[in-house]
Design a protein around this motif. Structure first.
Motif, PDB file in Angstrom:
ATOM      1  N   ALA A  83     -44.387 -10.573  -9.901  1.00  0.00           N
ATOM      2  CA  ALA A  83     -45.271 -10.884 -11.023  1.00  0.00           C
ATOM      3  C   ALA A  83     -44.631 -11.571 -12.192  1.00  0.00           C
ATOM      4  N   GLU A  84     -43.480 -12.100 -11.983  1.00  0.00           N
ATOM      5  CA  GLU A  84     -42.859 -12.798 -13.107  1.00  0.00           C
ATOM      6  C   GLU A  84     -43.654 -14.203 -13.237  1.00  0.00           C
ATOM      7  N   PRO A  85     -43.880 -14.491 -14.420  1.00  0.00           N
ATOM      8  CA  PRO A  85     -44.526 -15.773 -14.702  1.00  0.00           C
ATOM      9  C   PRO A  85     -43.808 -16.940 -14.756  1.00  0.00           C
ATOM     10  N   SER A  86     -44.245 -17.881 -14.159  1.00  0.00           N
ATOM     11  CA  SER A  86     -43.494 -19.380 -14.172  1.00  0.00           C
ATOM     12  C   SER A  86     -44.526 -20.565 -14.169  1.00  0.00           C
ATOM     13  N   ASN A  87     -44.141 -21.516 -14.946  1.00  0.00           N
ATOM     14  CA  ASN A  87     -45.060 -22.538 -15.344  1.00  0.00           C
ATOM     15  C   ASN A  87     -45.475 -23.212 -14.232  1.00  0.00           C
ATOM     16  N   GLU A  88     -46.841 -23.444 -14.189  1.00  0.00           N
ATOM     17  CA  GLU A  88     -47.437 -24.170 -13.120  1.00  0.00           C
ATOM     18  C   GLU A  88     -48.082 -25.625 -13.590  1.00  0.00           C
ATOM     19  N   ILE A  89     -49.303 -25.640 -14.289  1.00  0.00           N
ATOM     20  CA  ILE A  89     -49.760 -26.745 -14.657  1.00  0.00           C
ATOM     21  C   ILE A  89     -48.968 -27.217 -16.032  1.00  0.00           C
ATOM     22  N   ALA A  90     -48.177 -26.127 -16.828  1.00  0.00           N
ATOM     23  CA  ALA A  90     -47.616 -26.544 -18.017  1.00  0.00           C
ATOM     24  C   ALA A  90     -46.207 -26.907 -17.522  1.00  0.00           C
ATOM     25  N   GLU A  91     -45.766 -27.736 -18.291  1.00  0.00           N
ATOM     26  CA  GLU A  91     -44.395 -28.238 -18.007  1.00  0.00           C
ATOM     27  C   GLU A  91     -43.445 -27.309 -18.866  1.00  0.00           C
ATOM     28  N   SER A  92     -43.824 -27.053 -20.021  1.00  0.00           N
ATOM     29  CA  SER A  92     -43.338 -26.221 -21.261  1.00  0.00           C
ATOM     30  C   SER A  92     -44.270 -25.629 -21.907  1.00  0.00           C
ATOM     31  N   ILE A  93     -44.036 -24.073 -22.296  1.00  0.00           N
ATOM     32  CA  ILE A  93     -44.623 -23.593 -23.298  1.00  0.00           C
ATOM     33  C   ILE A  93     -43.662 -23.194 -24.448  1.00  0.00           C
ATOM     34  N   GLU A  94     -43.510 -23.611 -25.623  1.00  0.00           N
ATOM     35  CA  GLU A  94     -42.453 -23.401 -26.509  1.00  0.00           C
ATOM     36  C   GLU A  94     -42.823 -22.900 -27.833  1.00  0.00           C
ATOM     37  N   SER A  95     -42.192 -22.212 -28.565  1.00  0.00           N
ATOM     38  CA  SER A  95     -42.364 -21.945 -29.922  1.00  0.00           C
ATOM     39  C   SER A  95     -41.211 -21.528 -30.645  1.00  0.00           C
ATOM     40  N   GLU A  96     -41.297 -22.026 -31.970  1.00  0.00           N
ATOM     41  CA  GLU A  96     -40.223 -21.441 -32.833  1.00  0.00           C
ATOM     42  C   GLU A  96     -40.193 -20.089 -33.377  1.00  0.00           C
ATOM     43  N   ASP A  97     -41.568 -19.797 -33.769  1.00  0.00           N
ATOM     44  CA  ASP A  97     -41.628 -18.649 -34.642  1.00  0.00           C
ATOM     45  C   ASP A  97     -42.679 -17.638 -33.861  1.00  0.00           C
ATOM     46  N   ASN A  98     -42.942 -17.937 -32.615  1.00  0.00           N
ATOM     47  CA  ASN A  98     -44.129 -17.057 -31.823  1.00  0.00           C
ATOM     48  C   ASN A  98     -45.380 -17.192 -32.231  1.00  0.00           C
ATOM     49  N   VAL A  99     -45.383 -18.035 -33.390  1.00  0.00           N
ATOM     50  CA  VAL A  99     -47.145 -18.062 -33.738  1.00  0.00           C
ATOM     51  C   VAL A  99     -47.591 -19.478 -33.565  1.00  0.00           C
ATOM     52  N   THR A 100     -46.927 -20.567 -33.636  1.00  0.00           N
ATOM     53  CA  THR A 100     -47.426 -21.919 -33.116  1.00  0.00           C
ATOM     54  C   THR A 100     -46.584 -22.259 -32.034  1.00  0.00           C
ATOM     55  N   TRP A 101     -47.658 -22.409 -30.845  1.00  0.00           N
ATOM     56  CA  TRP A 101     -47.119 -22.746 -29.505  1.00  0.00           C
ATOM     57  C   TRP A 101     -47.357 -23.993 -29.284  1.00  0.00           C
ATOM     58  N   THR A 102     -46.361 -24.888 -28.826  1.00  0.00           N
ATOM     59  CA  THR A 102     -46.814 -26.051 -28.176  1.00  0.00           C
ATOM     60  C   THR A 102     -46.550 -26.136 -26.852  1.00  0.00           C
ATOM     61  N   ILE A 103     -47.980 -26.559 -26.123  1.00  0.00           N
ATOM     62  CA  ILE A 103     -47.923 -26.493 -24.656  1.00  0.00           C
ATOM     63  C   ILE A 103     -47.958 -27.935 -24.196  1.00  0.00           C
ATOM     64  N   THR A 104     -47.022 -28.408 -23.274  1.00  0.00           N
ATOM     65  CA  THR A 104     -46.997 -29.297 -22.505  1.00  0.00           C
ATOM     66  C   THR A 104     -47.379 -29.453 -21.227  1.00  0.00           C
ATOM     67  N   LEU A 105     -48.403 -30.220 -20.599  1.00  0.00           N
ATOM     68  CA  LEU A 105     -48.723 -30.338 -19.117  1.00  0.00           C
ATOM     69  C   LEU A 105     -48.103 -31.278 -18.384  1.00  0.00           C
ATOM     70  N   ASN A 106     -47.784 -30.723 -17.190  1.00  0.00           N
ATOM     71  CA  ASN A 106     -47.346 -31.812 -15.974  1.00  0.00           C
ATOM     72  C   ASN A 106     -48.430 -32.722 -15.793  1.00  0.00           C
TER      73      ASN A 106
END
Lengths: 549, 306
Positions: A83-106
């Motif tokens: 059940a470990e999550p891994s990116n599928e459609i997302a290339e990356s899901i990143e955040s500096e502060d856990n508040v604003t998340w930047t989601i980049t798609l493949n």
């Protein structure tokens, strides 16, 4: 005379009928393991009739959920083993502060109608899901995003949506940056945000959906490894492998057909005759006395899944006689979980030692401490300490599903250990049962269950035991616990897990609910298929399944 | 004859209105909130409840709800199930299956039941008679789900002669049809035997025999026709009941018929679904009854309608 013969048959049927009660949210399959040879061919799976149109954000039960799992890929996919999550459609899901998340798609992902999957597909789908007037069952999954309250609107004291109270159609926290990037701003720091993005509610939607949601619900256009072929209500739902699926693991079968069965026993008989290929859950009649092992040889598999059963004490305002934590601990210690699991569930449950399921990462056994161990002497001591209990203890359950056996056993266990009179109280059906609980009319103790939405300790603690949470049936409120889970949400990985474990251990002092057991699922399959694997969500990993011919 | 039929058809109107209103009231007055169980162990989002309440007029008083519902039915709109499927479509897809199942069951009843009954009556006290009496007694006393499961395991799983569950095709309906017909078959056989035995002692049979009429004609034309009246009554009523969908049998063999639909509707508090299915059912029942009454005149020339 004739009429009475029919009537008895009816009563028998009602007793046989399996009332399926979904436990808060459905599930989500994942795949990531080792696929093997090219089997090709088609596979039939036991399905049931979806309760709602096939729209991810409006599906919260397993019948529709199982189908949507195969149809839709999300940003994240869960490993079928861990059940470990891994990116599928997302290339990356990143955040500096856990508040604003930047989601980049493949790049290169398409819906089954050939249109590209863009950042807009996600943002539009999430806004649609949260928008109050659309009345979606899974709308609350977007609560953490800034602007949710404006989009979802208000409710009055009775809990009904106030007409026209939704002041915005889009959440201000979602911003499209470019075709393959968008940002999501949360109300408060949530380190586990990426973890939940594999849940059905977060699926992207094609433009065709917004043009005509009703038509889409009857013939969905998905983003996953299988595409929709046809749906004959109450008979079958056919899916076929999507050729342009860019995922890492490709399905080896060409076709999946969900055959709809109203009852499990009929499906099991089909399975034995090789007329059905996969059942992700065997009926009680087959589990009793392990008969399935004779019937199926080695064509079965079992594993622990993220479903947890407990019994919750009525809120103090409703039933003050059970408010004393020491009395609650005594009741918990009086239950002989091991014997009940062995004798009633034929080993398809695991005795619980805490409130969080063993399938989530960072799980630690024994959060409940001695209070979840069977110890008659100590239980009696605690009862004396609490000043005893007068009156009759009631343990309520919904009588339309298979609960009477264990309820009576738990009650016997309590009666024999503590000398308190305890009776199981069946409520006619699940709807009535839940409405009495929601209206805070039910006294004594009642059964509660929880099925995980995404694999995180947070999902077993926050919705159930934080102050004012949606499924906090016992109205439990502990400021320390609330502070701990809030802090855990801001931390990362191990630190977060440690903090959740700490919060979980706090529950032992107050016992808002008595943990009983975690479910195991037994799946079976025919001689036509191989490599059938159950995921921690209790679904089948269809990407791994191969045919024998 | 024609006036009689028209009178009977007119009498159906109040019956249909009464029964549907009763069913509608009963389903909606089941305890519990239909949306309490829709979301598992958590309360449904308020917006969802609001949307569904508006869609199904759940806010109106029951009588208004019923009036709106019936007005829709008259325009051919049977409404939708909670899962958004048109009830009319579902009825259209399920009724043929149930009708086929009922016809197979009736066929089994008529063929085997009447034959066994006649044979038993002609050789009263003989081996065949005792065999029929004992075997029907056994069938009547075993609950239908036991017979169903036994038949399924034996002929479906172990011998593989029939499909284990039904997909709605004729062949796959044979086994469930047989199971469904078996109970009534026993009643038909016993009813047939008793009536024929009684009629064979009647004066007109003795007269016909005395006149030198061949035995075949005495039994076949005179005794049998008179004895069939109660049997036809039973079969007619049974056919109506079978069209209501045999919930147990349909469940065991997973037949996609009306019985399963009604059962699910009751479980999920879908008043519209149950009422729609039952409305059609009541109509069928009344028509079958009328047909049976008209058949009496065919069987017994002394019965006249005018």
């Amino acid at each position: 005379m004739r009429v009475s013969a029919r009537k008895t048959a009816l009563v028998g049927a009602a007793a046989l009928a399996l009332a399926l009660s979904a436990c808060g949210g459905d599930d989500d399959g994942g795949d990531d393991g080792a696929a093997s040879g090219d089997g090709g061919g088609s596979v039939t799976v036991r399905g049931c009739n979806p309760e709602n149109p096939l729209v991810p954000v409006n599906t919260n039960e397993t019948c529709g959920g199982d189908v949507l799992d195969q149809l839709f890929s999300k940003l994240v996919r869960y490993d079928p083993e861990t059940a470990e999550p891994s990116n599928e459609i997302a290339e990356s899901i990143e955040s500096e502060d856990n508040v604003t998340w930047t989601i980049t798609l493949n790049d290169g992902w398409t819906f089954h109608d050939g249109t590209p999957i863009t950042a807009q597909s996600f943002v539009d789908a999430w806004n649609y899901g949260a928008y109050g007037p659309n009345g979606n069952l899974n709308s609350y999954f977007f609560e953490p995003i800034v602007g949710y309250t404006e989009v979802a609107g208000q409710v009055d004291d009775a809990g009904a949506y106030i007409e026209g109270s939704a002041t915005a159609e889009t959440m201000s926290g979602l911003q499209v940056v470019d075709d393959l990037t968008f940002t999501a701003t949360l109300v408060s720091p949530q380190s586990s945000f990426p973890l939940r993005l594999g849940y059905t509610a977060y699926a992207p939607m094609p433009e065709a959906f917004f043009a005509d949601p009703e038509a889409f619900g009857e013939a969905p256009i998905g983003s996953g490894p299988f595409q929709f072929e046809s749906w004959e209500p109450n008979v079958e739902i056919r899916l076929s492998a999507y050729e342009d699926y860019p995922g890492e693991r490709q399905p080896s079968i060409d076709e999946v057909t969900f055959r709809i069965y109203e009852n499990f026993d009929a499906a099991y008989n089909d399975l034995q005759a090789d007329q059905l290929d996969i059942m992700q859950e065997l009926p009680t009649s087959a589990l009793a006395g392990d008969t399935y092992q004779n019937d199926l040889g080695d064509r079965w598999n079992d594993r622990a899944v993220g479903v947890y059963q407990s019994m919750t004490f009525a809120p103090e305002a409703v039933d003050p006689s059970l408010a004393n934590p020491t009395l609650r601990q005594a009741i918990s210690m009086a239950i002989d979980r091991d014997t009940i699991v062995e004798q009633i569930f034929s080993g398809t449950r695991e005795p619980a030692t805490g409130w969080v399921s063993p399938v989530v990462a960072g799980y630690e056994a024994g959060a409940c401490g001695e209070y979840c161990e069977f110890n008659p002497d100590r239980a009696q001591e605690l009862l004396d300490e609490a000043g005893g209990y007068t009156g009759t203890l009631t343990l309520s359950y919904n009588a339309d599903a298979d609960h009477q056996g264990w309820v009576d056993a738990v009650c016997n266990s309590i009666s024999q250990t503590l000398g308190i009179e305890c009776v199981g109280q069946g409520v006619v059906d699940f709807a009535t049962f839940r409405s009495q609980i929601n209206a805070r009319e039910m006294t004594g103790i009642f059964r509660t269950g929880w099925q995980m939405d995404y694999p995180s300790a947070e999902n077993f603690l926050v919705p159930l035991y934080s102050t004012g949470a949606s499924s906090n049936d016992g109205d439990y409120s502990n400021p320390e616990f609330d502070a701990a889970v809030q802090e855990a949400a801001t931390l990362q990985d191990e630190e977060a897990q440690a903090k959740y474990n700490e919060a979980e251990a706090m529950l032992a002092a107050d016992m808002p609910a008595v943990p009983l057991w975690h479910n195991r699922v037994v799946a079976g399959w025919s001689t036509n298929v191989e490599n059938v694997q159950i995921t921690p969500f209790g679904t089948i990993d269809m990407l791994g399944v191969t045919t024998t011919s | 004859m024609g006036r009689y039929v028209i009178r009977r058809l007119l009498q159906m109107v109040p019956v249909v209105i009464g029964t549907t209103f009763l069913i509608f009231t009963l389903v909606w007055s089941l305890p519990g909130d239909p949306f309490a169980a829709k979301c598992g162990d958590r309360p449904c989002p308020p917006a969802y409840i609001e949307r569904m309440t508006n869609e199904y007029n759940l806010d109106d008083p029951l009588f208004i709800q019923y009036a709106k519902y019936m007005a829709n039915i008259l325009t051919g709109d049977f409404g939708q199930t909670f899962s958004g499927v048109d009830i009319a479509d579902e009825l259209i897809s399920r009724y043929p299956t149930t009708a086929q199942l009922a016809l197979i069951a009736i066929g089994v009843e008529v063929l085997i039941g009447i034959t066994a009954g006649v044979l038993a009556a002609l050789r009263r006290g003989g081996f065949v008679d005792n065999l029929v009496l004992v075997s029907t007694l056994i069938v009547v006393s075993i609950p239908v789900f036991v017979i169903g499961l036994l038949a399924q395991i034996t002929f479906g799983v172990q011998l593989g002669w029939f499909p284990v569950t039904s997909d709605g095709t004729f062949y796959s309906l044979l086994l469930p049809g047989f199971v469904l017909g078996s109970l009534s078959l026993a009643f038909v056989a016993r009813l047939m035997r008793t009536n024929l035995v009684e009629n064979l002692r009647a004066d007109y049979v003795r007269t016909a025999t005395a006149k030198g009429m061949p035995r075949k004609r005495v039994i076949g034309v005179h005794a049998l026709r008179n004895s069939l009246i109660p049997v036809i009554t039973f079969i007619g009523a049974d056919f109506g009941a079978l069209l209501g969908g045999a919930i147990v049998t349909e469940g065991i063999f997973n037949v996609p018929g009306v019985g399963n639909m009604i059962f699910r509707g009751i479980n999920q508090h879908e008043g519209a679904t149950v009422t729609a299915a039952v409305t059609v059912l009541v109509l069928v029942f009344l028509l079958v009854n009328l047909l049976v009454d008209l058949l009496y005149a065919v069987l017994d020339p002394r019965i006249r309608y005018d």
